[in-house]
Design an enzyme around this catalytic site. Structure first.
Site, PDB file in Angstrom:
ATOM      1  N   TYR A  55       0.827  -1.205   0.000  1.00 37.26           N
ATOM      2  CA  TYR A  55       0.000   0.000   0.000  1.00 37.26           C
ATOM      3  C   TYR A  55       0.866   1.261   0.000  1.00 37.26           C
ATOM      4  O   TYR A  55       0.445   2.325  -0.434  1.00 37.26           O
ATOM      5  CB  TYR A  55      -0.930   0.038   1.224  1.00 37.26           C
ATOM      6  CG  TYR A  55      -2.032  -0.986   1.145  1.00 37.26           C
ATOM      7  CD1 TYR A  55      -3.120  -0.782   0.283  1.00 37.26           C
ATOM      8  CD2 TYR A  55      -1.985  -2.146   1.887  1.00 37.26           C
ATOM      9  CE1 TYR A  55      -4.127  -1.719   0.180  1.00 37.26           C
ATOM     10  CE2 TYR A  55      -2.988  -3.095   1.788  1.00 37.26           C
ATOM     11  CZ  TYR A  55      -4.063  -2.879   0.934  1.00 37.26           C
ATOM     12  OH  TYR A  55      -5.051  -3.819   0.833  1.00 37.26           O
ATOM     13  N   PRO A 191       2.888  25.888 -13.302  1.00 36.22           N
ATOM     14  CA  PRO A 191       3.490  24.921 -12.376  1.00 36.22           C
ATOM     15  C   PRO A 191       4.899  24.501 -12.808  1.00 36.22           C
ATOM     16  O   PRO A 191       5.787  24.350 -11.968  1.00 36.22           O
ATOM     17  CB  PRO A 191       2.526  23.719 -12.427  1.00 36.22           C
ATOM     18  CG  PRO A 191       1.225  24.297 -12.874  1.00 36.22           C
ATOM     19  CD  PRO A 191       1.570  25.428 -13.796  1.00 36.22           C
ATOM     20  N   CYS A 382       5.335 -18.226  -5.646  1.00 34.56           N
ATOM     21  CA  CYS A 382       5.793 -18.067  -4.266  1.00 34.56           C
ATOM     22  C   CYS A 382       4.673 -18.472  -3.293  1.00 34.56           C
ATOM     23  O   CYS A 382       4.366 -19.654  -3.210  1.00 34.56           O
ATOM     24  CB  CYS A 382       6.339 -16.672  -4.024  1.00 34.56           C
ATOM     25  SG  CYS A 382       7.500 -16.672  -2.651  1.00 34.56           S
ATOM     26  N   MET A 385       2.448 -20.775  -5.000  1.00 34.22           N
ATOM     27  CA  MET A 385       2.921 -22.164  -5.093  1.00 34.22           C
ATOM     28  C   MET A 385       2.681 -22.881  -3.764  1.00 34.22           C
ATOM     29  O   MET A 385       2.238 -24.022  -3.713  1.00 34.22           O
ATOM     30  CB  MET A 385       4.410 -22.166  -5.469  1.00 34.22           C
ATOM     31  CG  MET A 385       5.114 -23.492  -5.341  1.00 34.22           C
ATOM     32  SD  MET A 385       5.844 -23.710  -3.684  1.00 34.22           S
ATOM     33  CE  MET A 385       6.980 -25.043  -3.992  1.00 34.22           C
ATOM     34  N   HIS A 508      10.330 -16.267  -7.993  1.00 35.45           N
ATOM     35  CA  HIS A 508       9.514 -15.273  -8.705  1.00 35.45           C
ATOM     36  C   HIS A 508      10.020 -15.111 -10.138  1.00 35.45           C
ATOM     37  O   HIS A 508      10.925 -14.293 -10.363  1.00 35.45           O
ATOM     38  CB  HIS A 508       9.626 -13.913  -8.011  1.00 35.45           C
ATOM     39  CG  HIS A 508       9.009 -13.857  -6.657  1.00 35.45           C
ATOM     40  ND1 HIS A 508       7.775 -13.294  -6.431  1.00 35.45           N
ATOM     41  CD2 HIS A 508       9.459 -14.286  -5.455  1.00 35.45           C
ATOM     42  CE1 HIS A 508       7.490 -13.374  -5.134  1.00 35.45           C
ATOM     43  NE2 HIS A 508       8.489 -13.975  -4.524  1.00 35.45           N
ATOM     44  N   GLU A 510       8.720 -13.596 -12.441  1.00 31.91           N
ATOM     45  CA  GLU A 510       8.354 -12.274 -12.983  1.00 31.91           C
ATOM     46  C   GLU A 510       9.475 -11.246 -12.878  1.00 31.91           C
ATOM     47  O   GLU A 510       9.502 -10.278 -13.629  1.00 31.91           O
ATOM     48  CB  GLU A 510       7.076 -11.748 -12.304  1.00 31.91           C
ATOM     49  CG  GLU A 510       7.208 -11.293 -10.853  1.00 31.91           C
ATOM     50  CD  GLU A 510       7.041 -12.411  -9.825  1.00 31.91           C
ATOM     51  OE1 GLU A 510       7.240 -13.600 -10.194  1.00 31.91           O
ATOM     52  OE2 GLU A 510       6.734 -12.113  -8.659  1.00 31.91           O
TER      53      GLU A 510
HETATM   54  N1  GLN Z   1       4.893 -15.664   2.731  1.00 30.98           N
HETATM   55  C1  GLN Z   1       5.592 -16.675   2.022  1.00 30.98           C
HETATM   56  C2  GLN Z   1       6.995 -16.900   2.576  1.00 30.98           C
HETATM   57  O1  GLN Z   1       7.544 -16.064   3.224  1.00 30.98           O
HETATM   58  C3  GLN Z   1       5.644 -16.359   0.540  1.00 30.98           C
HETATM   59  C4  GLN Z   1       6.396 -15.128   0.205  1.00 30.98           C
HETATM   60  C5  GLN Z   1       6.087 -14.584  -1.164  1.00 30.98           C
HETATM   61  O2  GLN Z   1       5.055 -14.908  -1.752  1.00 30.98           O
HETATM   62  N2  GLN Z   1       6.936 -13.732  -1.674  1.00 30.98           N
HETATM   63  O3  GLN Z   1       7.572 -17.922   2.352  1.00 30.98           O
END
Ligand code: GLN
Length: 542
Positions: A55, A191, A382, A385, A508, A510
């Site tokens: 956020y 501005p 992550c 999974m 990850h 990505e």
């Molecule tokens: N919360 C999980 C962990 O710490 C997955 C972390 C995540 O999705 N980046 O293993």
């Protein structure tokens, strides 16, 4: 050649897209054969954004060397294919930390330690750190925040000093906003003038102005701004809204931003950047007509930047596969048995997002069960999974109450558990398993087929892992652990053979996907989603 330093500052308002402009400029300079890197200086006190929730600053990006970084570093990598490191992201917190460490060591020899010169010297040292390696012709430094913020003052003072020292080896690009007042039907330059004046009061004269605007900037407006701000008219560049951020380098080149920067640093500015691969991507993007619908199940769906790298990886893969991305954000907190069918039945593929903590977790299990039973292409990343593993444990292995100890410390079946190395950790900042690690893939697996090799390296950010004790039970029941760390055997990839595409990664993927080098797993996932869509269309027609 001497390393050239380009500073990118912003004025008037935040969120103007300094990161995109910096990335676009880097993209063009690289396409002209220069060696370029980009770094981000963030004025907040946090040591890194790792402890910030999405956020606050959107996604936390992770570099190969395990730095939890500002999401702009993701743009830098996606636009340029360069690999950033911890040296590419510096915060006020890190500057102060190193100054205070030096003070404690006695390095200041009894002097009073002050913002000027000690903090500013440390900033200058960090600005030049990458340039001093001799590896780069250009170092682009993006200064976070807006001119006028109290927090940015030491950074701007450091920029002022560096500009003085570097002379023609430095350029300042200032990004401002030119609002359109509908009632007056006019673009307003005030501005911008004020923001440049603020910069001038700090002793910095910008060389280039990039005007963010929702309406085309007329020649008159451009000339007016040039005149009032001491900038050459051809160094006033318009940055209007475009349908895709990946068009920005082209727009910047059309206005010769790259040529102007070269001219200002005394380099030959004729010649053209080699943009063919980039233009090829844009051409694919524009010519795609049919869409593919992907559901992203997460808990930060109301935040457009929370899953930035996943959105961009999907967009890249979809573009390469000749489609348009129809991305639907699905709030995991709102998903239950009663609405899952209606929510997910239009999806060609579903991604279960990464994340932390308990909120929205049960919705992820509901989504996963539905996807698995309906054989929808599904990609867990992550935490996604880990949820795949938990759902499989509960509903296929029959382990009622199975969970991750992150969500339920008393679960009877801790199929996901805290990593051994994490058990003694109490500080939360920068202590996860972070950065790139090798993963060995089982020959013949879906994952290996998609990468086209059996050893890959991808980036991580987690504390919990697949619990090795359950491995044989999962494999006997169908879920295969096809990727593991060669040294520790930590499970990195699970998949369920026989399904259309059901795969989860502890890492990850990505973070490593770029425009010119999209991640193979996203390509494979999108491919499966397209095939699934076509299959359903065919069966509807019959
Ligand atoms: N919360 C999980 C962990 O710490 C997955 C972390 C995540 O999705 N980046 O293993």
């Amino acid at each position: 050649m001497e390393t050239k330093y380009i500073f990118v500052t912003g004025g008037v308002v935040s969120s103007l897209g300094k990161g995109i402009i910096s990335s676009s400029l880097a993209n063009l300079l690289i396409a002209r054969g220069f060696r370029v890197t980009i770094q981000k200086f963030d004025p907040y006190i946090n040591i890194d954004p790792g402890t910030l929730n999405p956020y606050e600053h959107g996604e936390c990006y992770v570099t190969v060397d395990g730095h939890e970084a500002d999401l702009d570093l993701g743009h830098y990598e996606r636009f340029t294919n360069i690999r950033t490191t911890r040296a590419n992201n510096v915060t006020t917190g890190r500057i102060y930390q190193s100054v205070i460490d030096k003070e404690r060591r006695g390095d200041y020899l009894g002097k009073t330690v002050q913002i000027v010169p000690h903090i500013t010297d440390e900033i200058k040292r960090k600005v030049k750190q990458l340039g001093n390696t001799g590896q780069f012709d250009f170092v682009i430094t993006e200064i976070g925040g807006v001119v006028g913020d109290i927090e940015s003052l030491p950074f701007l003072e450091a920029v002022r000093q560096l500009r003085w020292e570097l002379g023609r080896d430095s350029v300042c690009v200032h990004l401002t906003y030119v609002p359109y007042i509908a009632a007056a039907k006019e673009l307003k330059t005030k501005p911008t003038q004020h923001s440049v004046k603020q910069l001038q009061q700090l002793g910095i004269q910008p060389d280039v102005l990039v005007l963010r605007t929702e309406h085309p900037v007329t020649e008159e407006v451009r000339r007016k701004i040039a005149l009032f701000c001491n900038v050459a008219p051809d160094a006033v560049v318009e940055s209007a809204d475009v349908p895709s951020i990946y068009e920005v380098p082209v727009k910047m080149h059309e206005q010769r931003l790259d040529g102007t920067v070269l001219r200002l640093t005394g380099l030959p500015s004729d010649g053209e950047p080699h943009m063919a691969p980039w233009l090829g991507f844009l051409e694919k993007m524009r010519s795609a007509t049919e869409s593919v619908t992907i559901g992203l199940v997460g808990k930060y769906v109301e935040l457009q930047d929370a899953y930035k790298s996943i959105n961009e990886s999907l967009f890249q893969a979809v573009t390469y596969e000749g489609r348009r991305l129809d991305l639907r954000f699905i709030h995991s907190e709102k998903l239950d048995e009663g609405n899952v069918d209606e929510t997910l039945s239009g999806m060609d593929g579903v991604i279960i997002a990464p994340g932390f903590g308990h909120r929205g977790i049960e919705g992820k299990f509901v989504a996963l069960r539905w996807c698995r039973e309906h054989d929808v292409p599904t990609f867990g990343i992550c935490l996604g999974m880990q949820c795949m593993v938990i759902e499989y444990a509960r509903n296929v292995l029959g382990l009622e109450g199975a969970n991750s100890t992150e969500m339920d410390t008393k679960t009877p079946y801790n199929v996901i558990d805290l990593m051994e190395e994490q058990k003694s950790i109490s500080d939360m900042g920068g202590t996860m398993r972070l950065g790139a690690f090798d993963c060995a893939l089982r020959p013949g697996s879906l994952a290996a087929a998609m990468y086209g090799r059996t050893l890959v390296s991808e980036r991580h950010r987690h504390r919990f892992e697949f619990n090795e004790e359950y491995r044989s039970r999962f494999e006997a029941a169908g879920m295969q652990c096809v990727g593991e760390n060669p040294a520790t055997h930590l499970v990195e990839v699970v998949e369920v053979p026989g399904k259309r595409w059901y795969l989860g990664t502890q890492y990850h993927p990505e973070y490593s996907s770029t425009v010119l080098s999209p991640n193979p797993l996203f390509i494979g996932f999108i491919d499966a989603a397209i095939r699934y869509k076509e299959e359903r269309n065919e069966s509807k027609e019959q």
